[in-house]
Design a protein around this motif. Structure first.
Motif, PDB file in Angstrom:
ATOM      1  N   TYR A   1       2.382 125.356 -43.094  1.00 34.10           N
ATOM      2  CA  TYR A   1       0.956 125.641 -43.262  1.00 34.10           C
ATOM      3  C   TYR A   1       0.695 126.307 -44.607  1.00 34.10           C
ATOM      4  CZ  TYR A   1       2.119 130.474 -41.994  1.00 34.10           C
ATOM      5  OH  TYR A   1       2.658 131.736 -41.968  1.00 34.10           O
ATOM      6  N   LYS A   2      -0.572 126.286 -44.985  1.00 33.19           N
ATOM      7  CA  LYS A   2      -1.001 126.965 -46.196  1.00 33.19           C
ATOM      8  C   LYS A   2      -2.149 127.896 -45.837  1.00 33.19           C
ATOM      9  CE  LYS A   2      -4.227 123.330 -47.593  1.00 33.19           C
ATOM     10  NZ  LYS A   2      -4.549 122.324 -48.591  1.00 33.19           N
ATOM     11  N   THR A   3      -2.357 128.880 -46.686  1.00 31.52           N
ATOM     12  CA  THR A   3      -3.498 129.766 -46.522  1.00 31.52           C
ATOM     13  C   THR A   3      -4.529 129.420 -47.590  1.00 31.52           C
ATOM     14  OG1 THR A   3      -2.472 131.445 -47.931  1.00 31.52           O
ATOM     15  CG2 THR A   3      -2.136 131.644 -45.559  1.00 31.52           C
ATOM     16  N   VAL A   4      -5.784 129.452 -47.187  1.00 31.28           N
ATOM     17  CA  VAL A   4      -6.875 129.134 -48.085  1.00 31.28           C
ATOM     18  C   VAL A   4      -7.912 130.240 -47.967  1.00 31.28           C
ATOM     19  CG1 VAL A   4      -8.680 127.457 -48.628  1.00 31.28           C
ATOM     20  CG2 VAL A   4      -6.481 126.663 -47.771  1.00 31.28           C
ATOM     21  N   GLU A   5      -8.323 130.773 -49.084  1.00 26.82           N
ATOM     22  CA  GLU A   5      -9.370 131.798 -49.093  1.00 26.82           C
ATOM     23  C   GLU A   5     -10.731 131.105 -49.063  1.00 26.82           C
ATOM     24  OE1 GLU A   5      -8.882 135.137 -48.896  1.00 26.82           O
ATOM     25  OE2 GLU A   5      -6.756 134.660 -48.729  1.00 26.82           O
ATOM     26  N   GLU A   6     -11.585 131.494 -48.125  1.00 22.93           N
ATOM     27  CA  GLU A   6     -12.922 130.914 -47.969  1.00 22.93           C
ATOM     28  C   GLU A   6     -13.952 132.042 -47.991  1.00 22.93           C
ATOM     29  OE1 GLU A   6     -11.880 126.864 -47.551  1.00 22.93           O
ATOM     30  OE2 GLU A   6     -13.877 127.706 -47.538  1.00 22.93           O
ATOM     31  N   GLU A   7     -15.207 131.663 -48.123  1.00 29.86           N
ATOM     32  CA  GLU A   7     -16.310 132.614 -48.062  1.00 29.86           C
ATOM     33  C   GLU A   7     -17.262 132.212 -46.955  1.00 29.86           C
ATOM     34  OE1 GLU A   7     -18.818 133.553 -51.442  1.00 29.86           O
ATOM     35  OE2 GLU A   7     -17.059 134.249 -52.529  1.00 29.86           O
ATOM     36  N   ASP A   8     -17.730 133.203 -46.182  1.00 34.76           N
ATOM     37  CA  ASP A   8     -18.712 132.901 -45.148  1.00 34.76           C
ATOM     38  C   ASP A   8     -20.114 132.932 -45.739  1.00 34.76           C
ATOM     39  OD1 ASP A   8     -19.377 135.594 -45.390  1.00 34.76           O
ATOM     40  OD2 ASP A   8     -18.456 136.181 -43.493  1.00 34.76           O
ATOM     41  N   GLU A   9     -21.120 132.779 -44.877  1.00 36.60           N
ATOM     42  CA  GLU A   9     -22.515 132.707 -45.323  1.00 36.60           C
ATOM     43  C   GLU A   9     -22.983 133.965 -46.042  1.00 36.60           C
ATOM     44  OE1 GLU A   9     -21.851 132.252 -41.818  1.00 36.60           O
ATOM     45  OE2 GLU A   9     -21.402 130.163 -42.275  1.00 36.60           O
ATOM     46  N   GLU A  10     -22.417 135.115 -45.664  1.00 38.85           N
ATOM     47  CA  GLU A  10     -22.806 136.376 -46.292  1.00 38.85           C
ATOM     48  C   GLU A  10     -22.045 136.663 -47.576  1.00 38.85           C
ATOM     49  OE1 GLU A  10     -21.822 137.034 -42.682  1.00 38.85           O
ATOM     50  OE2 GLU A  10     -23.807 136.272 -42.211  1.00 38.85           O
TER      51      GLU A  10
ATOM     52  N   ASP B   1     -18.748 137.091 -47.689  1.00 37.02           N
ATOM     53  CA  ASP B   1     -17.505 137.804 -47.397  1.00 37.02           C
ATOM     54  C   ASP B   1     -16.355 136.800 -47.390  1.00 37.02           C
ATOM     55  OD1 ASP B   1     -18.859 140.232 -47.051  1.00 37.02           O
ATOM     56  OD2 ASP B   1     -19.283 139.761 -44.948  1.00 37.02           O
ATOM     57  N   SER B   2     -15.234 137.168 -47.991  1.00 31.83           N
ATOM     58  CA  SER B   2     -14.092 136.257 -48.019  1.00 31.83           C
ATOM     59  C   SER B   2     -13.197 136.489 -46.800  1.00 31.83           C
ATOM     60  CB  SER B   2     -13.304 136.414 -49.312  1.00 31.83           C
ATOM     61  OG  SER B   2     -12.745 137.693 -49.393  1.00 31.83           O
ATOM     62  N   TYR B   3     -12.529 135.416 -46.383  1.00 32.47           N
ATOM     63  CA  TYR B   3     -11.584 135.473 -45.272  1.00 32.47           C
ATOM     64  C   TYR B   3     -10.484 134.453 -45.522  1.00 32.47           C
ATOM     65  CZ  TYR B   3     -13.966 131.291 -43.520  1.00 32.47           C
ATOM     66  OH  TYR B   3     -14.494 130.034 -43.389  1.00 32.47           O
ATOM     67  N   THR B   4      -9.381 134.604 -44.826  1.00 31.37           N
ATOM     68  CA  THR B   4      -8.249 133.703 -44.971  1.00 31.37           C
ATOM     69  C   THR B   4      -8.245 132.701 -43.832  1.00 31.37           C
ATOM     70  OG1 THR B   4      -6.959 135.444 -46.026  1.00 31.37           O
ATOM     71  CG2 THR B   4      -5.739 133.571 -45.156  1.00 31.37           C
ATOM     72  N   MET B   5      -8.113 131.419 -44.185  1.00 29.34           N
ATOM     73  CA  MET B   5      -8.034 130.356 -43.195  1.00 29.34           C
ATOM     74  C   MET B   5      -6.627 129.756 -43.268  1.00 29.34           C
ATOM     75  SD  MET B   5     -10.556 127.111 -42.612  1.00 29.34           S
ATOM     76  CE  MET B   5     -10.282 126.422 -44.217  1.00 29.34           C
ATOM     77  N   TYR B   6      -6.051 129.452 -42.116  1.00 28.49           N
ATOM     78  CA  TYR B   6      -4.715 128.885 -42.042  1.00 28.49           C
ATOM     79  C   TYR B   6      -4.826 127.411 -41.686  1.00 28.49           C
ATOM     80  CZ  TYR B   6      -3.353 133.722 -42.165  1.00 28.49           C
ATOM     81  OH  TYR B   6      -3.194 135.028 -42.553  1.00 28.49           O
ATOM     82  N   VAL B   7      -4.173 126.558 -42.489  1.00 25.02           N
ATOM     83  CA  VAL B   7      -4.283 125.109 -42.352  1.00 25.02           C
ATOM     84  C   VAL B   7      -2.889 124.516 -42.185  1.00 25.02           C
ATOM     85  CG1 VAL B   7      -5.070 122.978 -43.450  1.00 25.02           C
ATOM     86  CG2 VAL B   7      -6.330 125.119 -43.849  1.00 25.02           C
ATOM     87  N   ILE B   8      -2.664 123.779 -41.087  1.00 25.66           N
ATOM     88  CA  ILE B   8      -1.385 123.112 -40.873  1.00 25.66           C
ATOM     89  C   ILE B   8      -1.331 121.888 -41.786  1.00 25.66           C
ATOM     90  CG2 ILE B   8       0.060 121.855 -39.228  1.00 25.66           C
ATOM     91  CD1 ILE B   8      -1.121 123.642 -37.021  1.00 25.66           C
ATOM     92  N   THR B   9      -0.266 121.814 -42.588  1.00 26.68           N
ATOM     93  CA  THR B   9      -0.096 120.686 -43.501  1.00 26.68           C
ATOM     94  C   THR B   9       0.969 119.711 -43.038  1.00 26.68           C
ATOM     95  OG1 THR B   9       1.438 121.967 -44.865  1.00 26.68           O
ATOM     96  CG2 THR B   9      -0.895 122.011 -45.494  1.00 26.68           C
TER      97      THR B   9
END
Length: 100
Positions: free
Chosen positions: A75-84, A86-94
């Motif tokens: 898996y990889k980690t991807v930094e995303e931003e929500d509507e407000e 704020d950043s969060y980490t999302m985990y994606v199975i590759t």
């Protein structure tokens, strides 16, 4: 030239930390509310919000067929931003490999 070297280094570090793959052996616990759950050898729960389409073609994780089966999970980690904003980490199975 010095500025180009600095910018290139920053971009390289960004891509290495953002898209670095990690592999772990874990047991598939199931899918619920948009999240794929696995448990590793330390009894820690791993939650994945996305799975690459190629992986889902090989393994139908929405069915119960693969629950309680062991996999090598990449898996990889991807930094995303929500509507407000704020950043969060999302985990994606590759990649997944069923352990027989």
């Amino acid at each position: 030239m010095k500025i180009l070297t600095i910018v290139t280094s920053i971009v390289a570090v960004f891509f290495m930390t953002t898209y670095q793959n990690t592999t772990v052996e874990a047991t598939y616990d199931g899918y619920e509310d948009g999240v794929y759950y696995f448990t590793d050898g330390n009894d820690e729960t791993l939650e994945f919000q996305e799975v690459d389409k190629e992986v889902l073609k090989a393994y139908d994780l929405m069915s119960k067929k693969f629950e309680n089966r062991s996999f090598n999970v990449t898996y990889k980690t991807v930094e995303e931003e929500d509507e407000e904003g704020d950043s969060y980490t999302m985990y994606v199975i590759t990649a997944l490999k069923l352990i027989e």
